[in-house]
Design a protein around this motif. Structure first.
Motif, PDB file in Angstrom:
ATOM      1  N   TYR A  88       0.822  -1.201   0.000  1.00 55.89           N
ATOM      2  CA  TYR A  88       0.000   0.000   0.000  1.00 55.89           C
ATOM      3  C   TYR A  88       0.868   1.268   0.000  1.00 55.89           C
ATOM      4  N   LEU A  89       1.898   1.250   0.849  1.00 56.99           N
ATOM      5  CA  LEU A  89       2.716   2.458   0.975  1.00 56.99           C
ATOM      6  C   LEU A  89       3.463   2.761  -0.322  1.00 56.99           C
ATOM      7  N   GLU A  90       3.995   1.751  -0.956  1.00 61.18           N
ATOM      8  CA  GLU A  90       4.686   1.959  -2.236  1.00 61.18           C
ATOM      9  C   GLU A  90       3.718   2.511  -3.274  1.00 61.18           C
ATOM     10  N   PHE A  91       2.506   1.979  -3.277  1.00 63.73           N
ATOM     11  CA  PHE A  91       1.489   2.448  -4.216  1.00 63.73           C
ATOM     12  C   PHE A  91       1.129   3.914  -3.943  1.00 63.73           C
ATOM     13  N   ILE A  92       0.966   4.286  -2.668  1.00 67.09           N
ATOM     14  CA  ILE A  92       0.613   5.665  -2.308  1.00 67.09           C
ATOM     15  C   ILE A  92       1.716   6.631  -2.731  1.00 67.09           C
ATOM     16  N   LYS A  93       2.965   6.236  -2.500  1.00 60.83           N
ATOM     17  CA  LYS A  93       4.084   7.089  -2.910  1.00 60.83           C
ATOM     18  C   LYS A  93       4.065   7.336  -4.418  1.00 60.83           C
TER      19      LYS A  93
END
Length: 529
Positions: free
Chosen positions: A333-338
């Motif tokens: 999720y965090l990689e996608f948000i970045k």
């Protein structure tokens, strides 16, 4: 003694000269006109027009004529002639030179025979006469004074003649008429200087505002200057077009009006919040909130890791597996948000679905519920194109209306009266779907259409935008072609923009090498013609 009819005739002539001098815009023609009229009024054979230099230390030659020698030299011809000093090296006034004496005393002076007097140094006159087979006899000099009694220049005349062509001394009547003429010339020149000064101040002020606006945003510095420059280039291209615009020829004032409109087109951005103008990332306001999101993820991860340790100690295998699965999801999720935080050309539906999944993610520990992102963060991350929300786009668009309102409040000189209309219309569209006023093709002047073309091309090719890299020539012209097809921009102007290779001339000045690709012009033009 002048007869009444002669006096009336001279007054009429002086009035006409005053009007002509006031109307004359070319400075060289102005000097020529003043000297020629002075020579004609006094029936003199020769004359010189001097002007005080800006530092007030010299007299410089502006115009020289000698009728008997068929000699007429303008500023360009006498530019290399040495200036006449007004002061000695020690700062003392030079009074021995005839014209410097008149400059310092600010009073007219005449000499019956320059060779037979010892008040003024006549060596320069004798040297000139010897070199040109001439004989200077009578001489007069009249200062040109402004409204503050400062001497702006000097008219020097040589060899006034009677009706039979005999050289005679300058009469009191001649000096009086010359003084009147000099006064009119000084007033006209002062007015011209003041007007030119005010116009220069206006242009400098306009450019200083544009400079400040470009400096306001760290990402769009130079945008206004580039648009203004490209608009000026397009105006000059229209001037030389022999096809669609063969009947359009802008005057010097109209060209300057177009230039001012280019420099003023984004003045409304003075009210646009910097956090919107500089919104480089979707989560950015005054700062990029991705840092808060990362911190929240770290906090939740630490809570999950703590719970895993507790679950392992209690041999709660299912809870351990579930918690580890949550950690794996969070990493994805965090990689996608970045990645999503950086605005792009288009956010696909599957990405929106993943954002919904992230928003619905919850982790409960010790009775407390933890979420990865807020509704407001979700709203920003779900922006499908670029980095701005709909309301932020409207705020950005508001600059065009504010430009219109601000410029309407300014009283421009009559010759620049259309600047507000031209400048504020650069986001209007021929189909009436533009902003701020939604005017249609019939109401949209050519000058606004020009700005629409140049502003769009600059925006597409700009390399300093935070959310995209500058497009290539092919990409940019293709988008502009679709705009022309949808009747948003003027296709005739776009044709000229392409056919004249103005797009390429601009690119060589302002774009990076990777942007300047080989354009299939026929393919581009087929999209809208």
């Amino acid at each position: 003694m002048l007869l009444k009819n002669d006096l009336t005739d001279r007054i009429r002539r002086l009035t006409k000269i005053g009007i002509a001098l006031s109307a004359e815009k070319d400075i060289n023609n102005f000097f020529k006109m003043v000297l020629n009229e002075a020579v004609d009024f006094t029936n003199s054979d020769a004359g010189t027009m001097y002007w005080v230099t800006d530092d007030k230390k010299y007299l410089e030659f502006k115009f020289v004529c000698t009728l008997s020698k068929n000699l007429s030299l303008g500023s360009a011809d006498v530019a290399k002639w040495p200036n006449i000093p007004l002061y000695k090296d020690n700062g003392e006034k030079l009074m021995r030179t005839f014209v410097s004496y008149v400059t310092h005393t600010a009073k007219p002076k005449s000499i019956d025979d320059v060779y037979y007097q010892d008040v003024f140094d006549n060596s320069g006159t004798k040297k000139y006469d010897a070199a040109n087979n001439y004989r200077s006899v009578s001489m007069a000099a009249i200062p040109l004074k402004n409204h503050e009694d400062d001497v702006l220049g000097v008219i020097q005349l040589i060899n006034t003649m009677d009706e039979k062509g005999n050289i005679i001394p300058f009469s009191e009547d001649s000096i009086a008429v010359l003084t009147s003429l000099a006064s009119q010339a000084a007033i006209a020149m002062t007015n011209k200087t003041l007007i030119d000064g005010l116009e220069n101040l206006l242009n400098q002020f306009i450019k200083s505002i544009a400079f400040a606006l470009d400096r306001k945003s760290k990402y769009t510095g130079g945008h206004i200057e580039r648009v203004a420059t490209l608009t000026e280039m397009l105006a000059q291209t229209i001037q030389t077009d022999e096809h669609s615009y063969k009947n359009i020829h802008f005057s010097d004032n109209e060209l300057q009006e177009i230039s001012i409109a280019g420099w003023m087109h984004d003045i409304g951005k003075i009210t646009t919040p910097v956090y919107i103008m500089d919104k480089a990332k979707k989560l950015e306001t005054i700062f990029d909130r991705i840092g808060l999101v990362e911190l929240r993820f770290e906090l939740i991860e630490s809570i999950i890791n703590k719970d895993i340790i507790v679950s392992q100690h209690n041999s709660e295998t299912n809870k351990v597996a579930k918690s580890k699965k949550s950690l794996e999801k969070m990493q994805k999720y965090l990689e996608f948000i970045k990645k999503t935080n950086t605005g792009g050309e288009f956010l696909p539906d599957e990405d929106l679905e993943l954002l919904d999944e992230i928003l619905s993610f919850e982790y409960i520990s010790d009775g407390k519920k933890y979420k990865l992102i807020t509704d407001e963060e979700m709203k920003n991350l779900a922006i499908r194109r670029g980095t701005l929300l709909a309301e932020e786009i409207e705020k950005m668009r508001e600059h065009a209306l504010i430009s219109h309102e601000m410029l309407q409040k300014l009283t421009f000189p009559k010759k620049f009266k259309n600047v507000p209309k031209y400048a504020s219309g650069h986001h209007e569209k021929l189909n009436g779907k533009g902003y701020p006023l939604g005017i249609n093709e019939e109401e949209l002047p050519l000058q606004s259409r020009m700005l629409a073309i140049t502003d769009l091309y600059e925006a597409l090719t700009a390399v300093d935008r935070p959310y995209k890299k500058g497009k290539t020539l092919t990409e940019s012209l293709r988008i502009m072609a679709f705009c022309a097809k949808d009747h948003e921009i003027d296709k005739d102007l776009l044709n000229l923009f392409i056919d004249s290779e103005l797009y390429l001339e601009y690119a060589k000045k302002f774009l990076n090498d990777y942007q300047i690709d080989e354009v299939d012009i026929d393919k581009i033009k087929a999209l809208y013609n």
